[in-house]
Design a protein around this motif. Structure first.
Motif, PDB file in Angstrom:
ATOM      1  N   LEU A  92       0.919  -0.884   0.028  1.00 54.02           N
ATOM      2  CA  LEU A  92      -0.384  -0.074   0.141  1.00 54.02           C
ATOM      3  C   LEU A  92       0.985   1.297  -0.040  1.00 54.02           C
ATOM      4  N   LEU A  93       2.491   1.462   0.981  1.00 50.13           N
ATOM      5  CA  LEU A  93       2.280   2.408   1.310  1.00 50.13           C
ATOM      6  C   LEU A  93       3.743   2.589   0.007  1.00 50.13           C
ATOM      7  N   LEU A  94       4.402   1.006  -1.030  1.00 47.67           N
ATOM      8  CA  LEU A  94       4.978   1.831  -2.182  1.00 47.67           C
ATOM      9  C   LEU A  94       3.823   2.412  -3.026  1.00 47.67           C
ATOM     10  N   ALA A  95       3.281   1.989  -3.133  1.00 41.77           N
ATOM     11  CA  ALA A  95       1.882   2.399  -3.992  1.00 41.77           C
ATOM     12  C   ALA A  95       1.787   3.841  -4.054  1.00 41.77           C
ATOM     13  N   ARG A  96       1.896   4.457  -2.870  1.00 41.89           N
ATOM     14  CA  ARG A  96       1.683   5.972  -2.631  1.00 41.89           C
ATOM     15  C   ARG A  96       2.506   6.355  -2.784  1.00 41.89           C
ATOM     16  N   GLY A  97       3.752   6.128  -3.083  1.00 35.54           N
ATOM     17  CA  GLY A  97       5.010   7.368  -3.226  1.00 35.54           C
ATOM     18  C   GLY A  97       6.090   7.299  -2.311  1.00 35.54           C
ATOM     19  N   ALA A 106       9.174   5.852   0.113  1.00 39.57           N
ATOM     20  CA  ALA A 106      10.296   5.736   0.072  1.00 39.57           C
ATOM     21  C   ALA A 106      11.382   5.341   1.035  1.00 39.57           C
ATOM     22  N   LYS A 107      11.972   4.886   0.636  1.00 42.98           N
ATOM     23  CA  LYS A 107      12.661   4.050   2.317  1.00 42.98           C
ATOM     24  C   LYS A 107      13.855   6.011   2.547  1.00 42.98           C
ATOM     25  N   GLY A 108      13.527   5.564   4.107  1.00 42.19           N
ATOM     26  CA  GLY A 108      14.159   6.913   4.665  1.00 42.19           C
ATOM     27  C   GLY A 108      12.720   8.013   5.121  1.00 42.19           C
ATOM     28  N   ASP A 109      11.833   7.722   4.598  1.00 44.47           N
ATOM     29  CA  ASP A 109      10.956   8.535   4.677  1.00 44.47           C
ATOM     30  C   ASP A 109       9.899   8.191   6.058  1.00 44.47           C
ATOM     31  N   ALA A 110       8.984   9.322   7.112  1.00 42.27           N
ATOM     32  CA  ALA A 110       8.607   8.888   7.630  1.00 42.27           C
ATOM     33  C   ALA A 110       6.943   8.703   8.147  1.00 42.27           C
ATOM     34  N   VAL A 111       6.422   7.911   8.321  1.00 44.68           N
ATOM     35  CA  VAL A 111       5.716   7.541   7.944  1.00 44.68           C
ATOM     36  C   VAL A 111       4.367   7.497   9.634  1.00 44.68           C
ATOM     37  N   ILE A 155       9.864  -1.841   4.410  1.00 47.43           N
ATOM     38  CA  ILE A 155      10.467  -1.168   2.942  1.00 47.43           C
ATOM     39  C   ILE A 155      11.878  -0.148   2.941  1.00 47.43           C
ATOM     40  N   GLY A 156      11.481  -0.051   4.555  1.00 45.70           N
ATOM     41  CA  GLY A 156      13.193   0.906   4.586  1.00 45.70           C
ATOM     42  C   GLY A 156      12.485   1.990   5.491  1.00 45.70           C
ATOM     43  N   ALA A 157      10.856   2.630   5.409  1.00 43.85           N
ATOM     44  CA  ALA A 157      10.852   3.610   5.493  1.00 43.85           C
ATOM     45  C   ALA A 157      10.615   3.530   7.249  1.00 43.85           C
ATOM     46  N   VAL A 158      10.171   4.788   7.772  1.00 44.84           N
ATOM     47  CA  VAL A 158      10.440   5.158   9.749  1.00 44.84           C
ATOM     48  C   VAL A 158       8.961   4.852  10.370  1.00 44.84           C
ATOM     49  N   PRO A 162       6.878  -7.586  -0.619  1.00 45.66           N
ATOM     50  CA  PRO A 162       7.576  -6.789  -1.354  1.00 45.66           C
ATOM     51  C   PRO A 162       8.482  -6.017  -1.854  1.00 45.66           C
ATOM     52  N   VAL A 163       8.464  -6.041  -3.131  1.00 41.74           N
ATOM     53  CA  VAL A 163       9.947  -5.540  -3.982  1.00 41.74           C
ATOM     54  C   VAL A 163      10.193  -4.386  -3.386  1.00 41.74           C
ATOM     55  N   CYS A 164      11.411  -4.312  -3.003  1.00 42.83           N
ATOM     56  CA  CYS A 164      12.022  -3.099  -1.778  1.00 42.83           C
ATOM     57  C   CYS A 164      13.772  -3.028  -2.168  1.00 42.83           C
ATOM     58  N   GLU A 165      14.111  -1.799  -1.935  1.00 45.82           N
ATOM     59  CA  GLU A 165      15.448  -2.064  -1.367  1.00 45.82           C
ATOM     60  C   GLU A 165      16.312  -2.554  -0.432  1.00 45.82           C
ATOM     61  N   PRO A 166      17.408  -2.969   0.096  1.00 43.63           N
ATOM     62  CA  PRO A 166      17.424  -3.497   1.037  1.00 43.63           C
ATOM     63  C   PRO A 166      17.147  -2.456   2.239  1.00 43.63           C
ATOM     64  N   VAL A 167      17.123  -3.463   3.344  1.00 50.18           N
ATOM     65  CA  VAL A 167      17.057  -2.656   4.703  1.00 50.18           C
ATOM     66  C   VAL A 167      17.522  -3.121   6.037  1.00 50.18           C
ATOM     67  N   LEU A 168      19.106  -2.900   6.465  1.00 56.06           N
ATOM     68  CA  LEU A 168      20.190  -3.652   7.170  1.00 56.06           C
ATOM     69  C   LEU A 168      20.004  -2.995   8.713  1.00 56.06           C
ATOM     70  N   GLY A 169      20.540  -3.338   9.441  1.00 58.18           N
ATOM     71  CA  GLY A 169      20.338  -2.965  11.213  1.00 58.18           C
ATOM     72  C   GLY A 169      21.289  -1.913  11.314  1.00 58.18           C
ATOM     73  N   ARG A 170      21.080  -1.147  10.774  1.00 55.47           N
ATOM     74  CA  ARG A 170      22.142   0.495  10.984  1.00 55.47           C
ATOM     75  C   ARG A 170      21.040   1.602  10.453  1.00 55.47           C
ATOM     76  N   ASP A 171      20.390   0.973   9.697  1.00 54.22           N
ATOM     77  CA  ASP A 171      18.778   2.228   9.282  1.00 54.22           C
ATOM     78  C   ASP A 171      18.167   2.176  10.428  1.00 54.22           C
ATOM     79  N   TRP A 172      17.282   2.856  10.362  1.00 58.25           N
ATOM     80  CA  TRP A 172      16.277   3.694  11.230  1.00 58.25           C
ATOM     81  C   TRP A 172      15.296   2.952  11.080  1.00 58.25           C
ATOM     82  N   ALA A 173      14.816   2.740  11.683  1.00 58.82           N
ATOM     83  CA  ALA A 173      13.429   2.487  12.003  1.00 58.82           C
ATOM     84  C   ALA A 173      12.313   2.813  12.453  1.00 58.82           C
ATOM     85  N   LEU A 174      12.347   2.742  13.738  1.00 59.52           N
ATOM     86  CA  LEU A 174      11.478   3.496  14.820  1.00 59.52           C
ATOM     87  C   LEU A 174      11.954   5.509  14.907  1.00 59.52           C
TER      88      LEU A 174
END
Length: 605
Positions: A74-79, A81-86, A106-109, A190-202
């Motif tokens: 749903l979120l990928l369809a709304r545009g 992306a990784k790093g965006d805040a929801v 999907i790498g969003a926070v 989903p098909v999305c960019e890889p997400v790693l431990g260092r990425d922001w989650a919350l």
């Protein structure tokens, strides 16, 4: 403090720790150790086992993963992306947790918004994280609609509010029906960019008890480690266990300790929308829960309910949480037949924590991080430097300000707040030697003797530094005074703080008291006698106000801002207000005439 079970019990605890420490994997910042990976691992092991139970039914691991996938797509369809805040502003539900997984996969926070916020504080939070999308339920939608113009200005251009459970929301084209979008979205991974431990989650927000909330950064690695540590050493959970969780999921204890521990251990969780003291024990039995996740005031509310034969028949044997005060620790443990209370100390922005791994009563346990307790000033609410310019350690057993070392070799990194200037305010540099750096917790701890514990230092929480005050040349802990006051039979909750009194040094103690149900009017003479017999002269509240109810955050923390601002001014305090007369040692009303005397420096103190 001694441990009645002695050496054999301590040895048994150590055997458990040694046998299970390898269950907590070592994960690095570049490893794919994420919130979603915890779910995927359980789906691979037990796809048709139950993961979540609510009043509405049960959800399997596979069903939960598919729901989370729908959120991602749903979120990928709304545009998004990784790093965006929801922003996630919803009451406790299965969908809430699916959103946490779906957003973070999907790498969003995920911006965890306190569901009680309205108006300016709500706008502040979504603006601070620059929320690209807000995912909300009906209550949050109403709060947003009430300040729609200001809300729209605070978020990025084109931002949307995706709402669930309310159907069509007329009036704004940026309010989108989430139920329809979710039903149409694919439940495939989903098909999305890889997400790693260092990425922001919350983004977990501070409670806002002393100012507007700040957004704390939680990486996937930090969540993963927290989930693993709590599962193995806190909950001590296995797949057959079930956790009772009624804490708000926008808070770290409910989300990271309760649910995080469950998804690492593979056990199930009963999720309740809100805490109910009258329902907890009955529901724990009904839904076969054997582990409780708590915060301290929850335990106090449970103790204040009438005793019931079910209290000792509950299957709950373990409780994990924070804020359980020493004055009710053993009564709580005894009444509900608990074998283990795993109290912990943690802060979402901290790079270290404590856990009562060895089951020592009235302690927050031990830490694996490098910490120090240092001398502090209650006047400036900060650490004190000596003549050499460096901080001074406090003697063992004395309260000290807790610091954690921040260095490349620290067990956990300091990620701080989204606002880097706010992050810097939590650091003390050149503390013990030039060039070093330490995280300032703002909390006072003391090292305590727990008997035989393999020479591992154990600690006890004392108070927040900002909540201590100095009176009669003595430091007073508001927390410790409140514990004593709450043991008076008419008092349910006590909020203690310091107030300035003209003509005196330091601050006098004041307490806002919420009386127990059916307590009747406060017996002032009996209360004064109790205070005199249980508290040192400098710790006795000089002023008291009798409140119908005290303001709490969503996580049951006392909000002191209003009562501190009103002080002991009868023109501002509409509730019964009293002062401890220094001559009669009895509490007398504070009226306009007495207030004028006090402000003229004639209080008698």
């Amino acid at each position: 403090m001694t441990e009645p079970r002695g050496k054999r019990a301590a040895e048994r605890e150590m055997r458990y720790v040694q046998a299970n420490r390898d269950r907590v994997p070592i994960v690095g910042p570049n490893d794919p150790a994420t919130i979603a990976s915890l779910i995927d691992a359980q789906v691979a092991l037990r796809p048709d086992a139950i993961t979540l139970v609510t009043h509405d039914g049960e959800t399997t691991w596979r069903e939960f993963q598919k729901l989370a996938n729908r959120v991602s797509n749903l979120l990928l369809a709304r545009g998004v992306a990784k790093g965006d805040a929801v922003a996630l502003n919803m009451d406790n539900s299965v969908l809430f947790l699916a959103c946490v997984v779906g957003i973070s996969r999907i790498g969003a926070v995920v911006g965890l918004i306190n569901t009680n916020l309205v108006g300016a504080p709500l706008i502040h939070c979504v603006g601070q994280i620059e929320a690209r999308v807000s995912m909300v339920d009906g209550r949050a939608l109403a709060a947003i609609a009430a300040c729609a113009d200001e809300y729209r200005k605070a978020v990025p251009e084109g931002a949307e509010v995706v709402h669930f459970g309310v159907g069509q929301a007329p009036g704004h084209d940026w309010f989108v029906d989430g139920d329809a979008l979710l039903a149409a979205a694919s439940d495939e991974l989903p098909v999305c960019e890889p997400v790693l431990g260092r990425d922001w989650a919350l983004y977990i927000f501070t409670s806002g008890t002393t100012g507007l909330p700040k957004a704390t950064i939680i990486t996937h690695q930090k969540f993963y480690y927290g989930a693993a540590g709590n599962a193995v050493f806190g909950l001590r959970a296995r797949p057959h266990d079930r956790v009772y969780n009624c804490l708000p999921l926008y808070h770290g204890t409910g989300l990271m300790v309760g649910w995080g521990g469950c998804i690492f251990a593979g056990c199930s969780m009963f999720l309740r929308p809100k805490f109910s003291a009258s329902a907890l024990i009955r529901e724990a039995n009904q839904f076969n829960c054997n582990i409780l996740v708590y915060i301290g005031e929850l335990c106090r509310y449970l103790l204040s309910t009438p005793e019931d034969p079910l209290d000792r028949k509950t299957r709950i044997t373990r409780a994990v949480g924070n804020g359980l005060r020493p004055d009710i620790w053993k009564p709580f443990k005894k009444r509900f037949g608990l074998r283990r209370i795993t109290e912990f100390w943690g802060a979402s922005e901290a790079n270290g924590g404590f856990m009562n791994v060895f089951n020592k009563d009235e302690t927050i346990g031990m830490t694996g991080a490098t910490c120090r307790l240092v001398d502090y000033s209650t006047e400036d609410a900060t650490a004190v430097r000596g003549a050499d310019g460096f901080l001074k350690l406090v003697p063992q057993g004395e309260p000290g300000l807790l610091l954690f070392e921040v260095s490349p070799t620290s067990a956990t990194s300091f990620d701080g707040y989204k606002n880097k200037e706010q992050s810097e305010t939590k650091l003390i540099r050149d503390a013990f030697e030039p060039g070093d750096c330490w995280f300032n917790s703002g909390d006072l701890l003391r090292q305590v003797d727990v008997g035989f514990a393999f020479d591992i230092p154990h600690y006890q929480f004392v108070d927040r530094l900002g909540d201590t005050y100095r009176w009669k040349a003595e430091n007073v802990s508001t927390n410790e005074v409140a514990e004593v006051l709450c043991q008076f039979d008419q008092i349910d909750i006590a909020c203690v703080y310091g107030v300035a009194v003209p003509g005196t040094d330091g601050k006098a103690g004041m307490a806002a008291l919420a009386l127990a149900a059916d307590a009747g009017p406060l017996d002032l003479d009996r209360f004064a006698h109790y205070v005199e017999g249980t508290l040192a002269h400098y710790a006795r509240p000089v002023f008291i106000r009798v409140s119908e109810g005290l303001e709490l955050t969503g996580t049951h923390k006392l909000v002191k801002t209003r009562v501190v601002e009103e002080g002991f001014d009868p023109a501002k305090v509409t509730e019964p207000l009293f002062m401890l007369d220094p001559k009669t040692r009895r509490y007398v009303p504070v009226d306009a005439a007495r207030f004028a005397e006090i402000m003229a420096g004639r209080s008698g103190y």
